[in-house]
Design a protein around this motif. Structure first.
Motif: not given
Lengths: 230, 635
Positions: A198, A201-202, A209, A211, A218, B36-37, B39-40, B43, B114
Motif C-alpha cells: 500500500l 504502490g499506492g 484516489d 477508492t 487505506r 483506479q478500478q 488497482y482496487v 488489492v 499497481a
C-alpha cells in the motif's frame, strides 16, 4: 534522523499550516519523519490541552526510544499505549460500530478499541524504524475468561517478527506484557496484514484516489498521512 | 476558393479541435478511472486470496491449486506467492493474449495499475507474500472502443454540419448566380431587370442594377420615341399620316428589286378628282376631313395585311401597294366597295369623284414602267366615270392552280432542288461579315428566287419545310467552307413550334457550324409574333448563333424593347437606304437609329445598298455593315 525540528523547520511548518492543501506534498518530502508541529496543532484544535499533552508525551516517548534496541522499543511502545489509552468500544467513543482511529485520534480521546491500540503501536514502531515486513496487524479470535471459557471475541493484535521465520511477539492490550505467540494460547490467528504494497504502490496516487476512502485500512493510512504521519 | 469549400475546411478545423480536446479529456479520464478500478480489484483480490490461503493447510499442492484456480477462473496477468525470504513459491502469469486495441494505442495511452499485495499467514508464522496483477486487456479494449465511438460521433456530426451548411449556403448564394447573370447581361448591353432576391445584401445590388437598367431603358425609349417622331416627320404625309411620295417610291423600289420580295403584287392609285374645286366647295377643313377619312380607310386595309403599304403621293393621289397579291381584282374589289361607302357618306358633295386604277407588277420590273401602267389605268378610270376601276395587268403567272404548285415544290424539295444564293455583307473596312444566303428552288426549269414561290408555298403551308431545308443547306455549306452565312426564316416558320424545336435540334447537332450562322426574321413578322420570337431567342441563345431582324424601318421604336433577349444585329430596310445620300430626313433617322442600336450592343447592317454614294453616306451615319446590289467582295 533529526531529533527535533530546528527553527528553520518550524518556520517551514508554519507555512505549511497556512496551506493545508500542500500538507500532503510537504509530508511526502519528509518521509517517515512525523510532523509533530502539525500533529500538535491539530491536537490543540481538536482536543485541547489534554490532547496536546498526550501527543507531546508520545513525541517524548518516541524520541527517548529512538536509539534503544528493538526489544526496548517494543516494550516502551506497548506500555505507552496500554497505559495511555483506555479500552472502550468504538460506539461510545466514536458513535460508530466500527471505526479505525489514527494514533492522533486515539491519543486525543485517550481511548480506543483493539485495532486502535494495534494501529497506534504499528505506526509508532514504524516511526522508530522497524520495517513493515516485520510487523503484522493480526486478526485473532480471543478466548475470554480463561482456557476453559467458551466465550470468544474478534480481536486485533500487533505481531512483531524478529525474522521472517521467527515466532512473532504479540503486542496486545488485553495482556499488557509482550509474549511470544506460543504463550498466547487464548488467541487464534486468522489473518494478518501490514502496509507493505500500500505504501509503495499506492502511495503516489493514494491521496487523490477516491477508492482509498472505501477501504478502512487505506482510509486510516490516508488520514494519518493528512495528520502528518508517514 | 468557393465559399462551400471554405465552409468545409472551417468545419473540419473546428471539429478536429473539438474532437482532439474531448478525446484527450475523455481518454485521460477513462484511463485514470480504469487504473483506479484495476488497482482496487488488485488489492481486494489479493486480500481475499491471501485470506483463503491463510485459512488453508499449507501443503504445496493445495496452495498451488488454490492460486491456479483463482488465476484460471479470473482475469489476471500474474499471481505470485513468495516466501518471506523472497523466493517464489507459486507463480502464474499470462503474458500474451490479444490486446483488444492496436499496439500503438496501448503504447500511447498506457493503463498502469499497481499490483495488489497481501500477506499469507500460517498460524502465527509468516507463510509468504501474495502479489496479484489483473489483466489490463479489457481496459485497453474499452478505452479503444470509447475512442472509436467518439471518433464516429464526431465524423458524423462533422458530415451532418457540413451537409446542412452546404445546403444553407447554397440557399443563401443562389441569388448570387442571378445577380452575376444580370451583371453579365448589363456588361453585354442587355439592360435586363430581375426580381429582387430576399437576401438583403444581394437585394441592394440587384436594386441598383435594376435602377441602372430601368434608367438606360427609359433613355433608350425616349430616344426611340424621338426617332419615331423624326421618321414620321420626314417620311409621312403631315395631314393623313400615310407615307409620303418619296418614301413610298423607295418602298416600291424595294418591292420590285428585293430578292426575297414577293414575285407579284398590285399597285393601286386612287384619285380624289377635282380637289381644287372640292376645296372651294367644302372649305379647307371639310376637305381635310374627307382626305383624312380616305386615308384612314386605306390604312385599315393596309393594317390587315403584313406586307401592304399605303401613301399619299400628292395632294389628290393615294396609293396602295399590295405586295404578294397575284390577283389584282381581289385587291381592288373590297377597296372599291369601301370607297363607294365613303362616297355615300359624302353624297351631299356632288363633286366627289374617286376613280381608281390598278396594275399587277412582277419582281424585277422597272419602277417607271409599273408607275406608267398604273397611271394609264387611272387615266382610263377617270375617263370611265366617277367610281370607275380600271385594271391594267400584264401577263399571267406561271402556274395557276395550287395543286400544280404543290407538286413542283415538293419535287424540288425531294430532288435536291434547294440551293443558296450568296450576297456578301461587308463591314465598313470591307471585310466579310457573312454571306446573305437567300433560297433558290429549281422550278420550271430554272433556279427561282423566293419571291417566285414563297407566296404559293405559304398558301400551301410548306414554308417551314423550305426553311428547314435552307437551315440544313446553310449548315452543310458552313461545315465545308467555314464562312459565316446569314439566312432568313419566314414568319410562318416562326409561328410553327414544331419547326422551332426541329431547328434547335439541328443546330445542337452541329454546334461549330451553328456559331457561324446568322439567322434573321422580318421586322413585321417579329412585331406581330413577339411571344414566339422571344421563345426562339431564349432557345437559340445558348447555341451561339447570331439572331437578327431584317427590313427594319418603321418598327424600330418597338425593337428597342427586344434588346434584352440577346438580339445581335439589325438590317436596315432598303427603303430607308435608297438615295440616302440625298435625303436629309432619312439621314437623321438612320443616324439616331445607329446611336440607339449601338447603345444596346446591336450591329446595324444596311440592306439594298446600290452605289458608292449610298455606302459612303451610310458609313458616315454609323452603319456597321452593308449589303445589296452595290456591294461586292473586293477582288
Amino acid at each position: 534522523m533529526p531529533r527535533h525540528p530546528d527553527l528553520r523547520r518550524r518556520a517551514l511548518a508554519a507555512c505549511r499550516r497556512c496551506w493545508v492543501g500542500l500538507a500532503v506534498v510537504a509530508a511526502g518530502l519528509a518521509l517517515a519523519a512525523p510532523d509533530f508541529d502539525r500533529l500538535l496543532s491539530l491536537a490543540q484544535s481538536r482536543y485541547g490541552s489534554s490532547g496536546v499533552n498526550a501527543v507531546q508525551a508520545w513525541q517524548r516517548m518516541l524520541a527517548d526510544t529512538a536509539d534503544a534496541d528493538e526489544a526496548e522499543q517494543l516494550r516502551r511502545v506497548n506500555e505507552f499505549f496500554n497505559r495511555r489509552l483506555r479500552f472502550d468500544d468504538d460506539l461510545p467513543i466514536w458513535g460508530e460500530a466500527d471505526y479505525w482511529a489514527t494514533p492522533l485520534e486515539s491519543l486525543g480521546r485517550g481511548a480506543g478499541d483493539c485495532e486502535d491500540f494495534a494501529i497506534a503501536k504499528y505506526v509508532s514502531l514504524r516511526q522508530l524504524g522497524i520495517s513493515a515486513e516485520r510487523l503484522r496487524l493480526i486478526y485473532v479470535r480471543a478466548q475470554i475468561g480463561g482456557p476453559t471459557s467458551r466465550i470468544s471475541q474478534a480481536h486485533m493484535v500487533l505481531g512483531y517478527y524478529a525474522s521472517a521465520e521467527a515466532e512473532p511477539l504479540i503486542l496486545d492490550n488485553l495482556i499488557g506484557e509482550i509474549r511470544p505467540a506460543s504463550r498466547r494460547a487464548d488467541l487464534f490467528p486468522v489473518f494478518s496484514f501490514n502496509s507493505a504494497g500500500l505504501w509503495v504502490g499506492g502511495a503516489a496516487a493514494s491521496s487523490a484516489d477516491p477508492t482509498a476512502r472505501l477501504s478502512r485500512w487505506r482510509d486510516v493510512l490516508e488520514r494519518m498521512r493528512n495528520e502528518g504521519l508517514q | 476558393m468557393s465559399l462551400i469549400k471554405q465552409l468545409w475546411i472551417a468545419i473540419a478545423l473546428v471539429m478536429s479541435l473539438a474532437f482532439g480536446g474531448s478525446l484527450l479529456v475523455s481518454t485521460l479520464g477513462a484511463r485514470h478511472y480504469l487504473a483506479q478500478q484495476l488497482y482496487v480489484k488488485n488489492v481486494d483480490n489479493a486480500t481475499s486470496l491471501a485470506l483463503s490461503l491463510s485459512q488453508m493447510s499449507k501443503d504445496p499442492v493445495t496452495v498451488e491449486l488454490l492460486i491456479a484456480a483463482q488465476f484460471d477462473a479470473g482475469h489476471y496477468r500474474m499471481i505470485r506467492l513468495t516466501d518471506p525470504a523472497g523466493a517464489v513459491i507459486v507463480e502464474r502469469a499470462n503474458g500474451g493474449g490479444a490486446l483488444g486495441a492496436p499496439e500503438w494505442f496501448a503504447a500511447l495511452v498506457p493503463v498502469s495499475a499497481a499490483a495488489g499485495v497481501a500477506q499469507v499467514q500460517d498460524g502465527w508464522n509468516q507463510y509468504g507474500t501474495l502479489t496479484l496483477e489483473s489483466h489490463s486487456r479489457y481496459a485497453y479494449e474499452s478505452l479503444w472502443r470509447a475512442t472509436l465511438q467518439l471518433l464516429g460521433w464526431f465524423l458524423g456530426a462533422a458530415v451532418l454540419t457540413g451537409v446542412l451548411g452546404t445546403v444553407l449556403l447554397r440557399h443563401i448564394t443562389r441569388p448570387l448566380g442571378r445577380v452575376v447573370a444580370q451583371a453579365e447581361a448589363i456588361g453585354g448591353r442587355r439592360f435586363v431587370t430581375t426580381d429582387e432576391p430576399s437576401t438583403t445584401e444581394f437585394r441592394s445590388v440587384v436594386r441598383a442594377m435594376n435602377t441602372l437598367s430601368a434608367r438606360v431603358r427609359g433613355m433608350l425609349a425616349e430616344e426611340s420615341q424621338r426617332l419615331e417622331q423624326l421618321r414620321r416627320q420626314s417620311q409621312h404625309d403631315e395631314l393623313t399620316g400615310l407615307l409620303g411620295r418619296r418614301q413610298f417610291l423607295n418602298q416600291l423600289d424595294a418591292a420590285l428589286s428585293r430578292d426575297d420580295a414577293a414575285a407579284t403584287g398590285t399597285l393601286v392609285i386612287v384619285r380624289v378628282g377635282e380637289l381644287a374645286a372640292l376645296n372651294l366647295a367644302l372649305g379647307r377643313p371639310r376637305t381635310d376631313a374627307l382626305l383624312c377619312e380616305l386615308a384612314a380607310l386605306l390604312q385599315a386595309h393596309i393594317d390587315a395585311q403584313p406586307d401592304w403599304e399605303g401613301a399619299r403621293l400628292n395632294g389628290s393621289d393615294f396609293a396602295l401597294l399590295a405586295c404578294g397579291s397575284s390577283a389584282t381584282a381581289a385587291v381592288v374589289a373590297p377597296l372599291r366597295a369601301a370607297l363607294d361607302a365613303l362616297a355615300e357618306r359624302w353624297h351631299d358633295c356632288a363633286l366627289l369623284r374617286l376613280p381608281m386604277g390598278a396594275t399587277r407588277y412582277r419582281n424585277g420590273e422597272a419602277r417607271a414602267q409599273v408607275l406608267a401602267r398604273a397611271d394609264g389605268a387611272l387615266a382610263g378610270a377617270e375617263q370611265a366615270g366617277d367610281r370607275a376601276v380600271q385594271i391594267n395587268d400584264d401577263a399571267a403567272p406561271a402556274h395557276a392552280d395550287l395543286a400544280e404548285w404543290r407538286s413542283s415544290l415538293e419535287e424540288a424539295l425531294r430532288d435536291d432542288g434547294v440551293s443558296l444564293a450568296l450576297y456578301p455583307a461587308l463591314n465598313a473596312a470591307g471585310a466579310l461579315l457573312h454571306h446573305e444566303a437567300p433560297m433558290r428552288l429549281r422550278l420550271d426549269g430554272g433556279w427561282q428566287n423566293a419571291g417566285y414561290f414563297m407566296p404559293w408555298a405559304a398558301r400551301l403551308g410548306l414554308t417551314s419545310r423550305l426553311d428547314a431545308a435552307v437551315v440544313r443547306a446553310a449548315l452543310a455549306r458552313i461545315a465545308s467552307t467555314g464562312e459565316a452565312l446569314g439566312i432568313n426564316l419566314s414568319v410562318d416558320s416562326l409561328r410553327d413550334a414544331a419547326f422551332r424545336s426541329e431547328l434547335f435540334a439541328t443546330l445542337q447537332g452541329q454546334p461549330a457550324a451553328a456559331r457561324q450562322l446568322w439567322i434573321e426574321l422580318p421586322e413585321h413578322g417579329v412585331l406581330r409574333n413577339l411571344a414566339e420570337f422571344r421563345a426562339l431567342c431564349v432557345a437559340l441563345r445558348p447555341l451561339g448563333c447570331r439572331l437578327g431582324i431584317e427590313h427594319v424601318g418603321r418598327g424600330f421604336s418597338r425593337i428597342g424593347d427586344l434588346h434584352e433577349l440577346g438580339l445581335d444585329y439589325l438590317k436596315l430596310d432598303a427603303s430607308m437606304v435608297r438615295d440616302i445620300d440625298q435625303d436629309g430626313g432619312n439621314q437623321n433617322f438612320v443616324r439616331g437609329l445607329c446611336v440607339v442600336a449601338h447603345a444596346i450592343g446591336l450591329t446595324v447592317i444596311a440592306e439594298g445598298v446600290c452605289n458608292a454614294a449610298e455606302r459612303r453616306t451610310l458609313a458616315e451615319l454609323g452603319l456597321d455593315g452593308f449589303t445589296g446590289p452595290g456591294i461586292r467582295v473586293a477582288e
